[in-house]
Motif scaffolding. Structure first.
Motif, PDB file in Angstrom:
ATOM      1  N   ASP A   1       1.016  -1.038   0.097  1.00  0.00           N
ATOM      2  CA  ASP A   1      -0.348  -0.050  -0.073  1.00  0.00           C
ATOM      3  C   ASP A   1       0.800   1.539  -0.144  1.00  0.00           C
ATOM      4  O   ASP A   1       0.373   1.931   0.213  1.00  0.00           O
ATOM      5  CB  ASP A   1      -0.569   0.420   0.686  1.00  0.00           C
ATOM      6  CG  ASP A   1      -0.228   0.514   2.271  1.00  0.00           C
ATOM      7  OD1 ASP A   1       1.138  -0.286   2.890  1.00  0.00           O
ATOM      8  OD2 ASP A   1      -0.429   0.392   3.818  1.00  0.00           O
TER       9      ASP A   1
ATOM     10  N   TYR B   1      -6.707   2.637  -6.781  1.00  0.00           N
ATOM     11  CA  TYR B   1      -6.706   1.437  -5.491  1.00  0.00           C
ATOM     12  C   TYR B   1      -6.992   0.281  -5.647  1.00  0.00           C
ATOM     13  O   TYR B   1      -6.517  -0.064  -4.488  1.00  0.00           O
ATOM     14  CB  TYR B   1      -8.252   2.515  -4.781  1.00  0.00           C
ATOM     15  CG  TYR B   1      -7.511   4.111  -4.408  1.00  0.00           C
ATOM     16  CD1 TYR B   1      -6.268   4.484  -3.146  1.00  0.00           C
ATOM     17  CD2 TYR B   1      -8.755   5.253  -5.208  1.00  0.00           C
ATOM     18  CE1 TYR B   1      -6.429   5.903  -3.128  1.00  0.00           C
ATOM     19  CE2 TYR B   1      -7.915   6.725  -4.439  1.00  0.00           C
ATOM     20  CZ  TYR B   1      -7.014   6.755  -3.149  1.00  0.00           C
ATOM     21  OH  TYR B   1      -6.996   7.835  -3.099  1.00  0.00           O
ATOM     22  N   HIS B   2      -7.256   0.163  -6.692  1.00  0.00           N
ATOM     23  CA  HIS B   2      -6.766  -1.275  -6.269  1.00  0.00           C
ATOM     24  C   HIS B   2      -6.621  -1.567  -8.333  1.00  0.00           C
ATOM     25  O   HIS B   2      -7.405  -1.546  -9.004  1.00  0.00           O
ATOM     26  CB  HIS B   2      -8.869  -1.816  -6.292  1.00  0.00           C
ATOM     27  CG  HIS B   2      -8.499  -3.851  -5.884  1.00  0.00           C
ATOM     28  ND1 HIS B   2      -7.762  -4.218  -5.055  1.00  0.00           N
ATOM     29  CD2 HIS B   2      -8.783  -4.086  -7.651  1.00  0.00           C
ATOM     30  CE1 HIS B   2      -8.210  -5.274  -4.611  1.00  0.00           C
ATOM     31  NE2 HIS B   2      -8.325  -6.216  -6.393  1.00  0.00           N
TER      32      HIS B   2
ATOM     33  N   ARG C   1       2.527   8.365  -0.786  1.00  0.00           N
ATOM     34  CA  ARG C   1       3.080   7.164   0.099  1.00  0.00           C
ATOM     35  C   ARG C   1       4.169   8.001   0.226  1.00  0.00           C
ATOM     36  O   ARG C   1       5.323   8.277  -0.554  1.00  0.00           O
ATOM     37  CB  ARG C   1       2.823   6.849  -1.385  1.00  0.00           C
ATOM     38  CG  ARG C   1       1.450   6.215  -2.022  1.00  0.00           C
ATOM     39  CD  ARG C   1       0.348   5.247  -1.396  1.00  0.00           C
ATOM     40  NE  ARG C   1      -0.575   5.327  -2.005  1.00  0.00           N
ATOM     41  CZ  ARG C   1      -2.120   6.321  -1.911  1.00  0.00           C
ATOM     42  NH1 ARG C   1      -2.005   6.989  -1.435  1.00  0.00           N
ATOM     43  NH2 ARG C   1      -3.069   5.963  -2.701  1.00  0.00           N
TER      44      ARG C   1
ATOM     45  N   MET D   1     -14.248   3.366  -2.250  1.00  0.00           N
ATOM     46  CA  MET D   1     -13.217   4.605  -1.712  1.00  0.00           C
ATOM     47  C   MET D   1     -13.109   5.482  -3.057  1.00  0.00           C
ATOM     48  O   MET D   1     -13.414   4.789  -4.111  1.00  0.00           O
ATOM     49  CB  MET D   1     -11.869   3.711  -1.804  1.00  0.00           C
ATOM     50  CG  MET D   1     -10.703   4.837  -1.416  1.00  0.00           C
ATOM     51  SD  MET D   1     -10.921   5.567   0.076  1.00  0.00           S
ATOM     52  CE  MET D   1      -9.095   7.026  -0.280  1.00  0.00           C
TER      53      MET D   1
ATOM     54  N   HIS E   1     -11.636  13.111  -0.203  1.00  0.00           N
ATOM     55  CA  HIS E   1     -11.539  11.973   0.103  1.00  0.00           C
ATOM     56  C   HIS E   1     -13.064  11.189   0.726  1.00  0.00           C
ATOM     57  O   HIS E   1     -13.337  12.147   1.674  1.00  0.00           O
ATOM     58  CB  HIS E   1     -10.641  10.153   0.715  1.00  0.00           C
ATOM     59  CG  HIS E   1      -8.874  10.807   0.247  1.00  0.00           C
ATOM     60  ND1 HIS E   1      -8.202  10.319  -0.449  1.00  0.00           N
ATOM     61  CD2 HIS E   1      -8.020  12.076   1.020  1.00  0.00           C
ATOM     62  CE1 HIS E   1      -7.028  11.023  -0.836  1.00  0.00           C
ATOM     63  NE2 HIS E   1      -7.105  12.132  -0.357  1.00  0.00           N
TER      64      HIS E   1
ATOM     65  N   PHE F   1     -14.435   7.783   2.279  1.00  0.00           N
ATOM     66  CA  PHE F   1     -14.303   6.550   2.324  1.00  0.00           C
ATOM     67  C   PHE F   1     -15.740   6.145   3.265  1.00  0.00           C
ATOM     68  O   PHE F   1     -16.143   6.468   3.815  1.00  0.00           O
ATOM     69  CB  PHE F   1     -13.192   6.609   4.348  1.00  0.00           C
ATOM     70  CG  PHE F   1     -11.761   6.967   3.464  1.00  0.00           C
ATOM     71  CD1 PHE F   1     -10.572   6.061   2.947  1.00  0.00           C
ATOM     72  CD2 PHE F   1     -12.353   8.488   4.212  1.00  0.00           C
ATOM     73  CE1 PHE F   1      -9.647   6.764   2.705  1.00  0.00           C
ATOM     74  CE2 PHE F   1     -10.558   9.463   3.936  1.00  0.00           C
ATOM     75  CZ  PHE F   1      -9.330   8.400   3.318  1.00  0.00           C
TER      76      PHE F   1
ATOM     77  N   ILE G   1      -3.166   7.256   4.484  1.00  0.00           N
ATOM     78  CA  ILE G   1      -4.054   6.034   3.987  1.00  0.00           C
ATOM     79  C   ILE G   1      -3.593   5.417   4.479  1.00  0.00           C
ATOM     80  O   ILE G   1      -2.770   4.574   4.077  1.00  0.00           O
ATOM     81  CB  ILE G   1      -4.997   6.344   2.931  1.00  0.00           C
ATOM     82  CG1 ILE G   1      -3.895   6.010   1.339  1.00  0.00           C
ATOM     83  CG2 ILE G   1      -6.081   7.520   3.134  1.00  0.00           C
ATOM     84  CD1 ILE G   1      -4.583   5.715   0.655  1.00  0.00           C
ATOM     85  N   HIS G   2      -4.492   4.073   4.651  1.00  0.00           N
ATOM     86  CA  HIS G   2      -4.072   2.619   5.177  1.00  0.00           C
ATOM     87  C   HIS G   2      -4.487   1.922   4.497  1.00  0.00           C
ATOM     88  O   HIS G   2      -6.015   1.927   4.693  1.00  0.00           O
ATOM     89  CB  HIS G   2      -3.574   2.175   6.459  1.00  0.00           C
ATOM     90  CG  HIS G   2      -2.631   3.507   7.443  1.00  0.00           C
ATOM     91  ND1 HIS G   2      -1.407   2.977   7.712  1.00  0.00           N
ATOM     92  CD2 HIS G   2      -3.231   4.330   8.409  1.00  0.00           C
ATOM     93  CE1 HIS G   2      -1.205   3.424   8.280  1.00  0.00           C
ATOM     94  NE2 HIS G   2      -1.782   5.016   8.793  1.00  0.00           N
ATOM     95  N   LEU G   3      -3.816  -0.148   3.756  1.00  0.00           N
ATOM     96  CA  LEU G   3      -4.751  -0.119   3.752  1.00  0.00           C
ATOM     97  C   LEU G   3      -4.746  -1.368   3.951  1.00  0.00           C
ATOM     98  O   LEU G   3      -3.332  -2.121   4.584  1.00  0.00           O
ATOM     99  CB  LEU G   3      -3.987  -1.221   1.772  1.00  0.00           C
ATOM    100  CG  LEU G   3      -4.814  -1.864   1.312  1.00  0.00           C
ATOM    101  CD1 LEU G   3      -5.789  -1.742   0.835  1.00  0.00           C
ATOM    102  CD2 LEU G   3      -4.022  -2.411   0.304  1.00  0.00           C
TER     103      LEU G   3
ATOM    104  N   TRP H   1      -8.999   0.145   2.411  1.00  0.00           N
ATOM    105  CA  TRP H   1      -7.918   1.339   2.794  1.00  0.00           C
ATOM    106  C   TRP H   1      -9.333   2.461   3.611  1.00  0.00           C
ATOM    107  O   TRP H   1     -10.536   3.119   3.993  1.00  0.00           O
ATOM    108  CB  TRP H   1      -8.476   2.488   1.055  1.00  0.00           C
ATOM    109  CG  TRP H   1      -7.930   2.472   0.707  1.00  0.00           C
ATOM    110  CD1 TRP H   1      -7.649   1.333  -0.618  1.00  0.00           C
ATOM    111  CD2 TRP H   1      -5.967   1.968  -0.132  1.00  0.00           C
ATOM    112  NE1 TRP H   1      -6.757   0.748  -1.765  1.00  0.00           N
ATOM    113  CE2 TRP H   1      -5.879   1.533  -0.727  1.00  0.00           C
ATOM    114  CE3 TRP H   1      -5.202   2.509   1.259  1.00  0.00           C
ATOM    115  CZ2 TRP H   1      -4.703   1.314  -1.303  1.00  0.00           C
ATOM    116  CZ3 TRP H   1      -4.002   2.384   0.777  1.00  0.00           C
ATOM    117  CH2 TRP H   1      -3.389   2.299  -0.340  1.00  0.00           C
TER     118      TRP H   1
END
Length: 885
Positions: A255, A267-268, A301, A486, A514, A516, A612-614, A627
């Protein structure tokens, strides 16, 4: 802030002239004058500084009146401030300041384009042969640099295009487009990693340009060309697991990579649980990959940036291609909307695994009472439209949609029993942009974008109980709905300002909203169509969570001397979520020093932040990965990375580089030991710990890019460790990360036997991944001993004393491919590609499991522990056909 101050002082040290005075230090200057002749100001500076100005008497003629103000400023600062907007340059020699006319220069700017399609060419090189001055085009094909008046010869080059020279007389600021002609398809130069020119001459470390030709020629699983699998061949990049599209860069987690499609985040980026990426090679124009010395325009990132630009489309002619492989088919079409002014490009891709499954299930269900249904497929659609209002103004629209669909179920022919699962996940991305050339040195880009990733699961389970005596029928129905989403809405402005050939400045801003929706899980139980029970689970108190991210960035690139080039930048970010606001200053600095024209050394420092975290429940990328943003308890991740290297170009087409790096990361998240991540992510903050990461290594790379035989070789030696001081992971002791492979080797080879046959091969070696396995076991007496001979009244429990205590066997394999080109009439062509994955059938281990059992010896049970290793891919052939028209 200390780091930022240090970098600022270091930068000022290099750009500030050094003045010496034998009688002692130069006093500070205090002066405030309004609308005075320059000669008057120079006299005042001489009085206060002890220096003397030397110049020709007519130098100051016809100059306007000057206003100047300084309060306890250094003499060198005053000189720069005084002459910055005057046509005068200065040089210090002892006690004298020599003043001269600035040489008159004019700016040459414009775009490098494909002469046939009119597409802009990214990272094309422009060199003025007489002066050696030049530039490289930006992400929109724009270039700008300055030259003195006179005869000019521009030499323009780009991978896969014929080198071309343009001659003209420079008498004023000039806007000129530079068209290039394509080489024959088989004569394209294959660039397997870093651009040779930029590697030695640029100030950046750890960057690579990946071409479409390279992507298509890299042998891959079942012959499916893939961008991510091509990037995995670069030094410092690990694949994670065999055949997957994972990206673990310099020890970073999956991530920690930012994937951009025309500036919008993806995101994916996987299809088929990671066997393929979401990037269709037919839709790709250019890919820039950064793993160190990150430009200030990128952020969010810690480990890498993958910037993918889509094809613009041909403005002159219609053409395209059709490709058919073992797993999927692709189609591509591009052409003009208004010839010479606007264009379109469309690429589609679809797998047909569901058609294969349908045939198998139809045969199996023919005579069975239980009817099985199901299948899997994915598809991609990429489109882009461009229109030029003038040579300075251009508008573009881009769109991407990709979706995976999985269906599984069973239905009874004789009863109404039913089980059904439908799972869909995918991306939707769109952007609209406008670029404008404000002046010969100032280029601007304005972009609005939207990005969404969504995963949905629907389940239905129907049970029918029929009571014969009274013919009553009871129906129980269980319905489940899972969703995770997301979304991003963004607005971005960026400017590229190039006041002169040796100086460029980039600046801009970015706002991103964003949205979520981490997890919404609903479960309903109905009896005779009446609701009996309903449960709803969410990660946060409400299903939708807003995050606001604002970024400002600026970056200055300056060639101080013919040998020394420096880049200094700063990125500021602010992130607000649920009333909590975080902000960060992220300095970026890099420098290059030429030892000679073919040899340079570089050093760089970069700070990165991630908000942000996965959250994942497995080692393989899954659609249920979600996410989540930082919270009041979970602070942002950040990293400090230092890079240094030496770069050598012994001859044309040959490049050798050696890079070393050290990366320190904070606030990494990891699930605490004995804390389950599945099935729900509710209360995830309680189940994760914050720790540190230490990553360092060296990367050796060599390549040959000219001639019939090309190739590259790379070796990576690295360490990647984790530490969680609170003791929640590995009892607070430092341990290696899962993908600390230690050694990695990649060998790429390509040879053209003729214009019709081309051979490629790729050999990869990597140390095994680290996993956690029990290294001893304990026998525990069961509360109620069973008569089972297997347990004999005891339970064997495995215990691991260290996290990631077992290293899997080393991974290595050889892939080969042969392309056969068949030329047809009117420029059409057919291409057969035959490949073999894992040529020598190496059964590489991707996972292992510990088992505990016992045998009897002399009538007594003896317990034993052993490890069983799991493998995945044997030797696999592939074949595909592409028709170009």
């Amino acid at each position: 802030m200390r780091t930022l101050a240090f970098l600022f002082l270091l930068y000022c040290w290099f750009i500030t002239p050094v003045f010496s005075q034998t009688r002692g230090a130069v006093p500070s200057i205090t002066l405030d004058v309004k609308e005075k002749p320059l000669r008057y100001i120079l006299t005042e500076l001489e009085k206060q500084s002890g220096f003397f100005f030397s110049y020709e008497t007519n130098l100051l003629d016809d100059l306007p009146l000057v206003s100047f103000s300084a309060q306890n400023e250094s003499f060198s600062f005053c000189l720069k401030k005084l002459f910055i907007n005057l046509p005068i340059t200065f040089r210090a020699t002892g006690q004298y300041i020599i003043l001269k006319h600035k040489p008159r220069v004019y700016t040459i700017s414009g775009f490098v384009r494909d002469s046939a399609s009119y597409e802009n060419l990214i990272s094309a090189t422009i060199l003025e042969k007489n002066s050696g001055t030049g530039a490289i085009t930006n992400s929109y094909g724009f270039y700008s640099f300055s030259l003195p008046p006179g005869e000019v010869t521009l030499r323009v080059s780009y991978v896969g295009y014929e080198v071309k020279e343009f001659r003209f007389k420079l008498e004023r600021d000039t806007l000129v487009d530079l068209p290039l002609d394509r080489q024959g398809v088989l004569n394209e130069v294959v660039v397997t990693s870093f651009n040779p020119a930029s590697t030695v001459l640029s100030s950046r470390t750890g960057c690579a340009d990946v071409t479409v030709k390279q992507i298509r020629q890299t042998p891959a699983l079942l012959g499916e060309a893939d961008l991510i699998k091509t990037i995995q061949q670069l030094p410092g990049v690990s694949a994670g697991m065999e055949g997957m599209s994972g990206l673990y860069v310099r020890g970073g987690n999956v991530d920690e990579n930012l994937f951009l499609l025309d500036g919008n985040p993806v995101y994916h980026m996987n299809h088929m649980l990671g066997f393929f990426s979401a990037f269709n090679p037919d839709a790709i124009k250019k890919v820039s990959f950064y793993k160190g010395s990150f430009p200030s325009e990128y952020g969010g990132r810690l480990s890498s940036i993958v910037d993918v630009r889509m094809n613009d489309g041909d403005r002159q002619e219609y053409h395209g291609n059709l490709s058919v492989g073992l797993l999927s088919a692709r189609a591509n079409l591009e052409g003009p909307i208004v010839k010479g002014r606007s264009s379109f490009h469309v690429s589609v891709r679809r797998t047909w695994l569901d058609l294969i499954t349908w045939g198998i299930l139809s045969t199996q269900n023919k005579d069975n009472d239980e009817k099985l249904v199901g299948g899997y497929h994915f598809f991609d659609v990429n489109t882009k439209v461009n229109h030029s209002f003038s040579d300075r103004s251009r508008m573009y629209l881009s769109f991407y949609m990709g979706q995976d669909s999985y269906h599984e179920g069973e239905q009874s022919r004789s009863r109404e029993d039913l089980t059904d699962l439908r799972w869909r996940w995918g991306n939707l991305i769109g952007s609209a942009g406008w670029t404008y050339l404000f002046s010969n040195g100032l280029f601007g880009n304005f972009n609005a974008g939207y990005s969404r990733y969504r995963s949905r699961i629907q389940t239905e389970d129907v049970n029918v109980n029929l009571f014969i005596p009274n013919a009553l029928r009871q129906i129980q129905r269980i319905e489940g709905n899972y969703s995770s989403q997301m979304e991003d809405v963004s607005f971005r402005t960026s400017f590229d300002y190039r006041p002169e050939s040796k100086h460029s400045f980039k600046f801009g801003s970015d706002y991103r909203l964003h949205v979520f929706q981490p997890e919404n899980n609903k479960l309903k139980t109905l009896y005779m169509d009446s609701l009996v029970m309903q449960h709803t689970y969410t990660v946060f108190a409400r299903s939708e969570l807003l995050g606001h991210e604002v970024s400002l960035f600026g970056e200055d690139e300056l060639e101080l001397t013919d040998r020394l080039k420096m880049t200094g930048g700063l990125r500021y970010t602010l992130f607000n979520v649920e009333g909590q606001t975080y902000h960060s200053f992220q300095p970026r600095f890099s420098a290059r020093y030429l030892l000679n024209k073919n040899l340079s050394v570089k050093a760089a420092y970069t700070k990165m932040n991630q908000y942000i975290h996965l959250l994942s429940n497995g080692d393989v990328s899954q659609p249920t990965d979600i996410w989540v943003p930082v919270t009041k308890r979970i602070r942002p991740m950040f990293s400090h990375q230092f890079d240094a290297g030496i770069y050598y170009q012994p001859a044309k087409g040959y490049t050798v580089s050696l890079e070393a790096y050290y990366k320190y990361r904070r606030n990494l998240i990891e699930y605490k030991e004995n804390s389950l991540a599945f099935p729900a992510f509710t209360e995830w903050e309680d189940r994760v710990a914050l720790g540190k990461g230490y990553d360092y290594g060296i990367e050796l790379f060599a390549e040959k890019t000219t001639g019939r035989t090309t190739g590259s070789a790379s070796y990576t030696l690295f360490w990647s460790d984790r530490l969680f001081p609170d003791g929640s992971v590995n009892r607070g002791k430092r341990y290696p990360s899962q993908f600390d492979n230690r050694h990695k080797i990649n060998l790429m080879f390509s040879h053209k036997f003729s214009d019709k046959i081309e051979f490629t091969a790729n050999w990869t070696y990597a140390g095994g991944n680290n996993i956690t396995l029990p290294d001893e076991f304990h026998l525990i007496d069961l509360p109620e001993p069973t008569n089972s001979p297997y347990y004999n009244g005891k339970l064997a429990v495995g215990v691991a004393h260290e996290k990631n205590n077992y290293r899997l066997p080393a991974f290595h394999k050889l892939d080969i491919g042969v392309s056969f080109y068949r030329y047809k009439k009117n420029g059409r062509m057919g291409i057969w590609n035959v490949g073999i994955y894992n040529v020598y059938n190496r059964m590489n281990v991707f996972n292992a499991t510990t088992y505990i059992g016992h045998n009897y010896r002399d009538g007594e049970p003896v317990y034993e522990m052993w490890i069983e290793k799991n493998t995945l891919f044997p030797i696999l052939p592939s074949v595909s056909y592409t028709y170009k028209f």
